[in-house]
Design a protein around this motif. Sequence first.
Motif, PDB file in Angstrom:
ATOM      1  N   ASN A 255       0.837  -1.201   0.000  1.00 50.77           N
ATOM      2  CA  ASN A 255       0.000   0.000   0.000  1.00 50.77           C
ATOM      3  C   ASN A 255       0.872   1.251   0.000  1.00 50.77           C
ATOM      4  O   ASN A 255       0.616   2.202  -0.739  1.00 50.77           O
TER       5      ASN A 255
ATOM      6  N   ALA B 101       2.730   1.654  -3.363  1.00 56.58           N
ATOM      7  CA  ALA B 101       1.858   1.926  -4.514  1.00 56.58           C
ATOM      8  C   ALA B 101       1.967   3.365  -4.999  1.00 56.58           C
ATOM      9  O   ALA B 101       1.875   3.629  -6.203  1.00 56.58           O
ATOM     10  N   SER B 102       2.193   4.285  -4.097  1.00 57.63           N
ATOM     11  CA  SER B 102       2.284   5.698  -4.487  1.00 57.63           C
ATOM     12  C   SER B 102       3.531   5.984  -5.320  1.00 57.63           C
ATOM     13  O   SER B 102       3.612   7.012  -5.986  1.00 57.63           O
TER      14      SER B 102
ATOM     15  N   ASN C 145      -4.597   1.981  -1.367  1.00 57.51           N
ATOM     16  CA  ASN C 145      -3.936   1.802  -2.658  1.00 57.51           C
ATOM     17  C   ASN C 145      -3.841   0.348  -3.100  1.00 57.51           C
ATOM     18  O   ASN C 145      -3.282   0.062  -4.149  1.00 57.51           O
TER      19      ASN C 145
END
Length: 166
Positions: free
Chosen positions: A68, A71-72, A101
């Motif tokens: 998560n 993911a950015s 995410n």
Amino acid sequence: MANVTFKGNQVTLLGNEVKVGDKAPDFKVLANDLSEVSLENTKGQVRLITSVPSLDTGVCDAEVRRFNQEASQIDNVKILTVSVDLPFAQKRWCAAAGIENVQTLSDHRDLSFGEAYGVAIQELRLLARAVFVVDSSDTVTYVEYVSEATEHPNYEAAIEAAKQAK
């Protein structure tokens, strides 16, 4: 088939082992809102797909939180995590963990994903820990069957493979 243990005990994986270069097998799982999701739902996208035994365990919790967070930093990659946890439990866990995410998906109904990707543990009716990267043309470009299901995957290799996939 991949040689996998769970807490040191050999387990039997059902289905077919997926290899790099294979066409990604389709599957039918449930989203947290009980809608059906298949590989087709993410067609044309790069997908990083993880399977985990249960979100309510320490390693699985840490793994989903890590992906998560990562993911950015990975453009144009859809991250999916599949377990046999019920969709209601997944939704509750995601809300409590702040997961935004990664899409969690439930394979509790018929182990469609587990058998298609060779990660269904016969003895436990859980999924083995594995990571797959599927490119936008549905070709598998990365595979890791984690040999001990209670250990972490190779995050760096999976993330790099997702970045390289087109």
